[in-house]
Design a protein around this motif. Structure first.
Motif, mmCIF file in Angstrom:
data_model
loop_
_atom_site.group_PDB
_atom_site.id
_atom_site.type_symbol
_atom_site.label_atom_id
_atom_site.label_comp_id
_atom_site.label_asym_id
_atom_site.label_seq_id
_atom_site.Cartn_x
_atom_site.Cartn_y
_atom_site.Cartn_z
ATOM 1 N N GLY A 70 0.792 -1.216 0.000
ATOM 2 C CA GLY A 70 0.000 0.000 0.000
ATOM 3 C C GLY A 70 0.827 1.269 0.000
ATOM 4 O O GLY A 70 0.279 2.363 0.058
ATOM 5 N N GLY A 71 2.170 1.139 -0.072
ATOM 6 C CA GLY A 71 3.039 2.307 -0.133
ATOM 7 C C GLY A 71 3.404 2.884 1.216
ATOM 8 O O GLY A 71 3.927 4.006 1.285
ATOM 9 N N GLY A 126 0.930 12.049 2.012
ATOM 10 C CA GLY A 126 2.182 11.311 1.987
ATOM 11 C C GLY A 126 3.314 12.138 1.397
ATOM 12 O O GLY A 126 3.265 13.372 1.318
ATOM 13 N N TYR A 127 4.358 11.448 0.971
ATOM 14 C CA TYR A 127 5.530 12.071 0.364
ATOM 15 C C TYR A 127 5.752 11.474 -1.016
ATOM 16 O O TYR A 127 5.329 10.347 -1.292
ATOM 17 C CB TYR A 127 6.784 11.819 1.213
ATOM 18 C CG TYR A 127 6.731 12.413 2.596
ATOM 19 C CD1 TYR A 127 7.143 13.725 2.825
ATOM 20 C CD2 TYR A 127 6.283 11.660 3.675
ATOM 21 C CE1 TYR A 127 7.103 14.271 4.095
ATOM 22 C CE2 TYR A 127 6.242 12.197 4.954
ATOM 23 C CZ TYR A 127 6.651 13.504 5.159
ATOM 24 O OH TYR A 127 6.609 14.046 6.406
ATOM 25 N N ARG A 170 4.191 6.721 2.131
ATOM 26 C CA ARG A 170 3.446 7.265 3.264
ATOM 27 C C ARG A 170 4.070 6.744 4.546
ATOM 28 O O ARG A 170 4.374 5.541 4.654
ATOM 29 C CB ARG A 170 1.968 6.875 3.188
ATOM 30 C CG ARG A 170 1.262 7.404 1.951
ATOM 31 C CD ARG A 170 -0.236 7.278 2.051
ATOM 32 N NE ARG A 170 -0.761 8.169 3.082
ATOM 33 C CZ ARG A 170 -2.061 8.292 3.348
ATOM 34 N NH1 ARG A 170 -2.938 7.562 2.683
ATOM 35 N NH2 ARG A 170 -2.485 9.118 4.285
ATOM 36 N N VAL A 171 4.262 7.637 5.498
ATOM 37 C CA VAL A 171 4.932 7.305 6.761
ATOM 38 C C VAL A 171 3.885 7.087 7.843
ATOM 39 O O VAL A 171 3.004 7.929 8.053
ATOM 40 C CB VAL A 171 5.912 8.417 7.173
ATOM 41 C CG1 VAL A 171 6.478 8.143 8.563
ATOM 42 C CG2 VAL A 171 7.031 8.535 6.150
ATOM 43 N N GLY A 218 -7.459 -1.233 4.862
ATOM 44 C CA GLY A 218 -6.304 -2.113 4.792
ATOM 45 C C GLY A 218 -5.771 -2.583 6.118
ATOM 46 O O GLY A 218 -4.736 -3.248 6.161
ATOM 47 N N VAL A 219 -6.436 -2.254 7.240
ATOM 48 C CA VAL A 219 -5.997 -2.770 8.537
ATOM 49 C C VAL A 219 -6.320 -4.255 8.582
ATOM 50 O O VAL A 219 -7.440 -4.675 8.302
ATOM 51 C CB VAL A 219 -6.685 -2.026 9.693
ATOM 52 C CG1 VAL A 219 -6.299 -2.645 11.034
ATOM 53 C CG2 VAL A 219 -6.314 -0.548 9.672
ATOM 54 N N GLY A 220 -5.316 -5.058 8.922
ATOM 55 C CA GLY A 220 -5.500 -6.497 9.044
ATOM 56 C C GLY A 220 -5.447 -6.925 10.497
ATOM 57 O O GLY A 220 -5.126 -6.126 11.388
ATOM 58 N N TYR A 221 -5.751 -8.188 10.744
ATOM 59 C CA TYR A 221 -5.802 -8.687 12.118
ATOM 60 C C TYR A 221 -5.179 -10.078 12.174
ATOM 61 O O TYR A 221 -5.448 -10.920 11.309
ATOM 62 C CB TYR A 221 -7.242 -8.728 12.626
ATOM 63 C CG TYR A 221 -7.866 -7.353 12.708
ATOM 64 C CD1 TYR A 221 -7.766 -6.584 13.858
ATOM 65 C CD2 TYR A 221 -8.521 -6.806 11.602
ATOM 66 C CE1 TYR A 221 -8.318 -5.312 13.923
ATOM 67 C CE2 TYR A 221 -9.070 -5.537 11.660
ATOM 68 C CZ TYR A 221 -8.963 -4.796 12.824
ATOM 69 O OH TYR A 221 -9.492 -3.533 12.871
ATOM 70 N N ALA A 222 -4.357 -10.282 13.194
ATOM 71 C CA ALA A 222 -3.788 -11.594 13.469
ATOM 72 C C ALA A 222 -4.519 -12.153 14.681
ATOM 73 O O ALA A 222 -4.477 -11.566 15.763
ATOM 74 C CB ALA A 222 -2.292 -11.486 13.739
#
Length: 390
Positions: A70-71, A126-127, A170-171, A218-222
């Motif tokens: 996702g950069g 972002g940059y 993106r930071v 785009g947040v994932g979960y373990a």
């Protein structure tokens, strides 16, 4: 002859040649001249001249740390490596101009690797790193056609790559927090409160969320149940085929930059045992969406039994069974010294009701747990569904 006199004569000769040869027009662009790799002014001493109009090409080789798909990167420090190449055999030295859009307003001279530190976390846009390769020898010389009337200079310098190489980044260095909400039985709004929240189905719905889910996708979960990894996702997830016993669900959010919650959310709960009919006997299976495991056991015979043999001592015992006006009485026995009558009759039908047989504070007991039908009125049956014993 003095040097000054020689230069004067050369200029006069050049003017005469220009006057005598009016058919000679402006020099063709250097790109049309094979082998033109360095700027040479067109003059009386170099009638053809040479304007090298083939710029070097720019390539970004690496970004460290490496961005995710996702950069995103999880660091406020970025390092870029890059190079320039001549596509035409030119051997002039190559320099570079760099700019980090979002931090710098204009390009400046740079060299590979270029490092940027202290970058702000998660800027909205972002940059973007931009780097341009430059033919430094030609860039230091403004090509001139001295024989043109009027004298012509390089109108559009072609010594720098017209299409800089770019890399968007993106930071995000913030660590996410994770939350779990389980569809469990228990808590203050229940009259009967087990020692642990209790699942009322072996396929348990849970809801997971994080502190970053509202800001970006785009947040994932373990997710794990005990030592077993289980699939899960944002919002609603179903933990399928849970086995009986005490379970611990742990969920850690992983954001698009790869930052992982270092303290996963944890949910401890219990899962009853789904009762099954003996191979031979008076019990039959009754299907129903509201039952634990989507079925319950039913019998019309007094004395019918189901026996469960725990692995060790038990403290808390809870029976899950339907309730209704045409249901009888069962007795639950633990070992030889404890029994409790459970009246299943109720004014209205309920697919699943929780009956406390023994509480944790009552202390441990050992032995098989027997559920026996002890009373049935005319036309009544007994139904039982699941048992929590731990």
């Amino acid at each position: 002859m003095s040097p000054r006199t020689a230069r004067r004569r050369a200029l006069v000769a050049g003017a005469l040649v220009a006057a005598l040869l009016p058919a000679i027009g402006p020099a063709a662009p250097a790109g049309a001249a094979p082998g033109c790799t360095t700027d040479v002014d067109r003059s009386a001493l170099a009638l053809g001249g040479c304007d090298d109009d083939t710029p070097p090409e720019t390539q970004i080789l690496s970004v460290s740390p490496r961005p995710t798909a996702g950069g995103y990167v999880s660091s406020g420090s970025l390092t870029f490596t890059f190079r320039g190449v001549h596509p035409d055999g030119d051997t002039d030295p190559i320099g570079f101009r760099c700019r980090l859009v979002g931090l710098e307003s204009a390009p400046s001279a740079c060299s590979s690797p270029a490092t940027y530190r202290g970058l702000a976390d998660d800027k909205l846009d972002g940059y973007e790193f931009q780097v341009t390769a430059v033919d430094t020898t030609d860039a230091a010389h403004a090509w001139v056609d001295w024989l043109a009337l009027p004298i012509r200079t390089e109108a559009d310098p072609s010594d720098a790559d017209p299409t800089p190489a770019t890399q968007a980044v993106r930071v995000d260095t913030l660590l996410p927090n994770t939350y779990i909400f389980g569809d469990l039985y228990g808590g203050l709004h229940y009259d009967v409160r087990p020692s642990l929240p209790m699942a009322l189905t072996p396929d348990l719905p849970v809801f997971v969320d994080s502190s970053e889910s509202a800001e970006r996708g785009g947040v994932g979960y373990a997710c794990t149940v005990g030592a077993r990894a289980v699939p899960c996702r944002q919002d609603r997830t179903v933990l399928r085929h849970l086995t009986p016993g005490t379970k611990v669900l742990k969920v850690a959010a992983v954001d698009p930059a790869g930052n992982r919650d270092p303290s996963p959310a944890s949910l401890r709960f219990s899962v009853p045992r789904d009762l099954t009919a003996p191979a031979r006997g008076p019990w039959r299976t009754r299907k129903g969406a509201g039952h634990f495991g989507r079925d319950a056991l039913e019998t019309s015979k007094v004395g019918a039994r189901v026996v469960v043999r725990p692995a060790g001592a038990v403290r808390e015992v809870i029976l899950l069974a339907p309730a209704g006006p045409r249901l009888g009485v069962v007795t639950v026995r633990i070992g030889r010294g404890f029994s409790k009558r459970i009246r299943l009759s109720a004014p209205r039908n309920e697919a699943l009701k929780v009956y406390v047989v023994r509480r944790v504070e009552d202390g441990p007991l050992r032995g098989p747990i027997t559920i026996e039908v002890t009373s049935l009125g005319a036309g009544k049956v007994a139904r039982i569904d699941a048992l929590l014993a731990h």
